[in-house]
Design an enzyme around this catalytic site. Structure first.
Site, PDB file in Angstrom:
ATOM      1  N   HIS A 186       4.236  -1.515  -5.759  1.00 57.01           N
ATOM      2  CA  HIS A 186       4.203   0.035  -5.779  1.00 57.01           C
ATOM      3  C   HIS A 186       5.706   0.430  -5.278  1.00 57.01           C
ATOM      4  CE1 HIS A 186      -0.088  -0.054  -4.777  1.00 57.01           C
ATOM      5  NE2 HIS A 186      -0.021  -0.326  -5.804  1.00 57.01           N
ATOM      6  N   VAL A 200       5.519  -0.167   0.547  1.00 63.10           N
ATOM      7  CA  VAL A 200       6.681   0.058  -0.166  1.00 63.10           C
ATOM      8  C   VAL A 200       7.656   0.288   1.083  1.00 63.10           C
ATOM      9  CG1 VAL A 200       5.869   1.366  -1.942  1.00 63.10           C
ATOM     10  CG2 VAL A 200       6.192   2.630   0.181  1.00 63.10           C
ATOM     11  N   TYR A 208       8.607  12.289   2.169  1.00 65.67           N
ATOM     12  CA  TYR A 208       9.222  10.552   1.914  1.00 65.67           C
ATOM     13  C   TYR A 208      10.422  10.634   2.895  1.00 65.67           C
ATOM     14  CZ  TYR A 208       6.254   9.229  -1.786  1.00 65.67           C
ATOM     15  OH  TYR A 208       5.011   8.800  -2.362  1.00 65.67           O
TER      16      TYR A 208
HETATM   17  C1  BV8 Z   1      -2.425   3.144 -12.377  1.00 66.08           C
HETATM   18  C2  BV8 Z   1       3.045   4.030  -3.607  1.00 66.08           C
HETATM   19  C3  BV8 Z   1      -2.635   3.377 -14.627  1.00 66.08           C
HETATM   20  C4  BV8 Z   1       3.340   5.584  -3.250  1.00 66.08           C
HETATM   21  C5  BV8 Z   1       0.905   3.888  -3.846  1.00 66.08           C
HETATM   22  C6  BV8 Z   1      -7.166   8.589 -12.062  1.00 66.08           C
HETATM   23  C7  BV8 Z   1      -5.937   8.512 -13.045  1.00 66.08           C
HETATM   24  C8  BV8 Z   1      -5.108   7.667 -12.991  1.00 66.08           C
HETATM   25  C9  BV8 Z   1      -5.226   6.500 -12.157  1.00 66.08           C
HETATM   26  C10 BV8 Z   1      -6.264   6.364 -11.452  1.00 66.08           C
HETATM   27  C11 BV8 Z   1      -7.375   7.439 -11.689  1.00 66.08           C
HETATM   28  N1  BV8 Z   1      -8.373   7.249 -10.531  1.00 66.08           N
HETATM   29  C12 BV8 Z   1      -8.204   5.893 -10.360  1.00 66.08           C
HETATM   30  C13 BV8 Z   1      -6.940   5.431 -10.735  1.00 66.08           C
HETATM   31  C14 BV8 Z   1      -6.346   4.241 -10.305  1.00 66.08           C
HETATM   32  C15 BV8 Z   1      -5.664   4.557  -9.216  1.00 66.08           C
HETATM   33  C16 BV8 Z   1      -6.222   4.398  -7.928  1.00 66.08           C
HETATM   34  O1  BV8 Z   1      -6.248   3.259  -7.611  1.00 66.08           O
HETATM   35  N2  BV8 Z   1      -6.568   5.129  -7.242  1.00 66.08           N
HETATM   36  C17 BV8 Z   1      -7.429   4.994  -6.129  1.00 66.08           C
HETATM   37  C18 BV8 Z   1      -7.454   6.081  -4.996  1.00 66.08           C
HETATM   38  C19 BV8 Z   1      -8.860   5.078  -6.420  1.00 66.08           C
HETATM   39  N3  BV8 Z   1      -4.345   3.731  -9.262  1.00 66.08           N
HETATM   40  C20 BV8 Z   1      -3.238   4.165  -9.747  1.00 66.08           C
HETATM   41  O2  BV8 Z   1      -2.873   5.202 -10.199  1.00 66.08           O
HETATM   42  C21 BV8 Z   1      -2.100   3.007 -10.129  1.00 66.08           C
HETATM   43  N4  BV8 Z   1      -1.670   3.311 -11.470  1.00 66.08           N
HETATM   44  O3  BV8 Z   1      -3.466   2.948 -12.508  1.00 66.08           O
HETATM   45  O4  BV8 Z   1      -1.818   3.333 -13.634  1.00 66.08           O
HETATM   46  C22 BV8 Z   1      -1.782   3.743 -15.928  1.00 66.08           C
HETATM   47  C23 BV8 Z   1      -1.355   2.590 -16.925  1.00 66.08           C
HETATM   48  C24 BV8 Z   1      -0.396   2.935 -17.772  1.00 66.08           C
HETATM   49  C25 BV8 Z   1      -0.077   4.405 -18.115  1.00 66.08           C
HETATM   50  C26 BV8 Z   1      -0.203   5.356 -17.021  1.00 66.08           C
HETATM   51  C27 BV8 Z   1      -1.069   5.047 -16.260  1.00 66.08           C
HETATM   52  C28 BV8 Z   1      -0.964   3.423  -9.240  1.00 66.08           C
HETATM   53  C29 BV8 Z   1      -1.390   3.084  -7.727  1.00 66.08           C
HETATM   54  C30 BV8 Z   1      -0.169   2.951  -6.893  1.00 66.08           C
HETATM   55  C31 BV8 Z   1      -0.302   4.357  -6.029  1.00 66.08           C
HETATM   56  N5  BV8 Z   1       1.108   4.197  -4.986  1.00 66.08           N
HETATM   57  N6  BV8 Z   1       1.949   3.782  -2.823  1.00 66.08           N
HETATM   58  C32 BV8 Z   1       3.591   5.744  -1.395  1.00 66.08           C
HETATM   59  O5  BV8 Z   1       3.480   5.006  -1.117  1.00 66.08           O
HETATM   60  O6  BV8 Z   1       3.916   6.746  -1.273  1.00 66.08           O
HETATM   61  S1  BV8 Z   1      -0.546   3.525  -3.354  1.00 66.08           S
HETATM   62  C33 BV8 Z   1      -0.628   3.345  -1.621  1.00 66.08           C
HETATM   63  O7  BV8 Z   1      -2.001   3.073  -1.240  1.00 66.08           O
HETATM   64  C34 BV8 Z   1       0.348   2.372  -0.870  1.00 66.08           C
HETATM   65  O8  BV8 Z   1       0.808   1.621  -1.689  1.00 66.08           O
HETATM   66  C35 BV8 Z   1      -0.838   1.371  -0.077  1.00 66.08           C
HETATM   67  O9  BV8 Z   1      -0.481   0.414   0.407  1.00 66.08           O
HETATM   68  C36 BV8 Z   1      -1.873   1.566  -1.027  1.00 66.08           C
HETATM   69  C37 BV8 Z   1      -3.118   0.906  -0.841  1.00 66.08           C
HETATM   70  O10 BV8 Z   1      -3.707   1.393   0.404  1.00 66.08           O
HETATM   71  P1  BV8 Z   1      -3.620   0.248   1.387  1.00 66.08           P
HETATM   72  O11 BV8 Z   1      -2.459  -0.419   1.735  1.00 66.08           O
HETATM   73  O12 BV8 Z   1      -4.984  -0.533   1.218  1.00 66.08           O
HETATM   74  O13 BV8 Z   1      -3.725   1.229   2.840  1.00 66.08           O
HETATM   75  P2  BV8 Z   1      -4.905   1.769   3.181  1.00 66.08           P
HETATM   76  O14 BV8 Z   1      -4.574   2.748   4.588  1.00 66.08           O
HETATM   77  O15 BV8 Z   1      -5.760   2.217   2.344  1.00 66.08           O
HETATM   78  O16 BV8 Z   1      -5.830   0.571   4.216  1.00 66.08           O
HETATM   79  C38 BV8 Z   1      -5.102  -0.054   5.147  1.00 66.08           C
HETATM   80  C39 BV8 Z   1      -6.016  -1.242   5.749  1.00 66.08           C
HETATM   81  O17 BV8 Z   1      -5.420  -1.877   6.777  1.00 66.08           O
HETATM   82  C40 BV8 Z   1      -7.401  -0.458   6.384  1.00 66.08           C
HETATM   83  O18 BV8 Z   1      -8.549  -1.613   5.566  1.00 66.08           O
HETATM   84  C41 BV8 Z   1      -7.404  -0.936   7.760  1.00 66.08           C
HETATM   85  O19 BV8 Z   1      -8.669  -1.283   8.422  1.00 66.08           O
HETATM   86  C42 BV8 Z   1      -6.299  -2.073   7.825  1.00 66.08           C
HETATM   87  N7  BV8 Z   1      -5.675  -2.317   9.114  1.00 66.08           N
HETATM   88  C43 BV8 Z   1      -5.287  -1.483   9.963  1.00 66.08           C
HETATM   89  N8  BV8 Z   1      -4.627  -2.007  10.975  1.00 66.08           N
HETATM   90  C44 BV8 Z   1      -4.432  -3.446  10.832  1.00 66.08           C
HETATM   91  C45 BV8 Z   1      -5.274  -3.692   9.526  1.00 66.08           C
HETATM   92  N9  BV8 Z   1      -5.271  -4.725   8.807  1.00 66.08           N
HETATM   93  C46 BV8 Z   1      -4.604  -5.792   9.538  1.00 66.08           C
HETATM   94  N10 BV8 Z   1      -4.042  -5.740  10.724  1.00 66.08           N
HETATM   95  C47 BV8 Z   1      -3.937  -4.625  11.532  1.00 66.08           C
HETATM   96  N11 BV8 Z   1      -3.134  -4.328  12.452  1.00 66.08           N
END
Ligand code: BV8
Ligand code: ZN
Length: 267
Positions: free
Chosen positions: A122, A106, A70
């Site tokens: 987030h 974030v 971080y």
């Molecule tokens: C929750 C903060 C429930 C930290 C982040 C098992 C157990 C528990 C939960 C789960 C589980 N399995 C699944 C889940 C749900 C889980 C989840 O979604 N997992 C995923 C991996 C499947 N979610 C959670 O755990 C959430 N909480 O469900 O809690 C609960 C309820 C009650 C009580 C207890 C629990 C919490 C999710 C939040 C996680 N924290 N960030 C940190 O940043 O260090 S997530 C992290 O991913 C970031 O915030 C980021 O923004 C986010 C999403 O990713 P993207 O933003 O989409 O980024 P990515 O790289 O993937 O994509 C970028 C895109 O941009 C690409 O498509 C690319 O093509 C495009 N791009 C590139 N360049 C450009 C562009 N687009 C436009 N212009 C450009 N120039």
């Protein structure tokens, strides 16, 4: 360089009276500010796995490695500037009758670009909280010799972000869901649409009859849900939409951005 024609349907939707626009952004909107995304090429997760770092278990197991990651990201964010997409979205907030910005990011760049009330689903990497009592701890981080910061209550201090497996801020998520339910036009910009529950907001908007637009150079897990997919970088496309909607610029653009094309899934 293929011009992108912003569809008349989108312009009509955005220029309608009292239109309510909702935008969800992800890491891709900060890519042109030099901040690595998570899952696309060169992203953060290329050298790390979310489970290894962005979880309470990782923090309990190895707080120093988590803090070093971080601290590295805080330095990147501090050295980054909002890009034209952030700046234009702040203009949309001022110019549109109804506008809600929801971000998964974030990095705080929407605020620095002038967005007054981004819903930060987030959290914010520049702030810290106590892992035990949740008290805000300003922006404290690792000490000069790498000492781990500790709260007066004895709890460990951590970045004020939502980790995987942790619940999102209840009120913020509720307000984001309510905005999606009322949306006339819903944009998903720069997100792979993988992380939940943020990605599901697009379904909420679709159910409510919104017109859905994805802005992303690549296809995503949810592209098929969208009425139009504008394939290109947010830093070019978002300002071009603004020119058409607010500055009345005419058809099409050759904004100097290569390979932008529109895929429309007319429903
Ligand atoms: C929750 C903060 C429930 C930290 C982040 C098992 C157990 C528990 C939960 C789960 C589980 N399995 C699944 C889940 C749900 C889980 C989840 O979604 N997992 C995923 C991996 C499947 N979610 C959670 O755990 C959430 N909480 O469900 O809690 C609960 C309820 C009650 C009580 C207890 C629990 C919490 C999710 C939040 C996680 N924290 N960030 C940190 O940043 O260090 S997530 C992290 O991913 C970031 O915030 C980021 O923004 C986010 C999403 O990713 P993207 O933003 O989409 O980024 P990515 O790289 O993937 O994509 C970028 C895109 O941009 C690409 O498509 C690319 O093509 C495009 N791009 C590139 N360049 C450009 C562009 N687009 C436009 N212009 C450009 N120039
Ligand atoms: Zn504490």
């Amino acid at each position: 360089m293929s011009p992108i024609v912003i569809s008349e349907r989108l312009i009509d939707a955005l220029t309608a009276d009292r239109v309510r626009v909702v935008v969800l952004t992800g890491a891709g909107v900060s890519a042109e500010s030099g901040i690595p995304t998570f899952r696309s090429a060169g992203g953060y997760w290329k050298s790390y796995r979310p489970e290894d770092l962005a979880t309470p278990e990782a923090f309990a197991r190895d707080p120093r490695t988590v803090w070093e990651w971080y601290a590295h990201r805080r330095r990147l964010v501090a050295g980054a500037e909002p890009n034209p997409a952030h700046i234009e979205l702040a203009r949309w907030e001022m110019s549109l009758a109804g506008f809600t910005l929801i971000t998964q990011n974030v990095d705080g760049l929407h605020r620095r670009a002038g967005s007054r009330q981004p819903f930060e689903l987030h959290g914010n990497i520049t702030e810290s909280i106590c892992h035990r009592c949740r008290q805000s701890q300003g922006s404290v981080g690792l000490g000069p010799k790498g000492e781990l910061p500790a709260c007066a209550c004895g709890g460990k201090i951590r970045p004020a972000v939502v980790w995987f497996g942790e619940p999102l801020p209840q009120r913020t998520l509720q307000l984001a869901g309510e905005a999606a339910e009322r949306a006339d036009v819903y944009f998903s910009i720069g997100t792979s649409s993988i992380v939940q529950p943020a990605a599901d907001l697009a379904y909420v908007a679709k159910e409510a009859g919104a017109y859905l637009i994805e802005i992303n150079p690549e296809e995503t897990a949810m592209s098929r849900l969208f009425d139009e997919c504008l394939r290109g970088p947010a830093g070019a496309i978002v300002p071009e939409i603004g020119k058409r909607v607010f500055d009345g610029e005419s058809h099409g653009i050759t904004s100097g951005v290569k390979d932008i094309h529109v895929e429309s899934h007319e429903s």
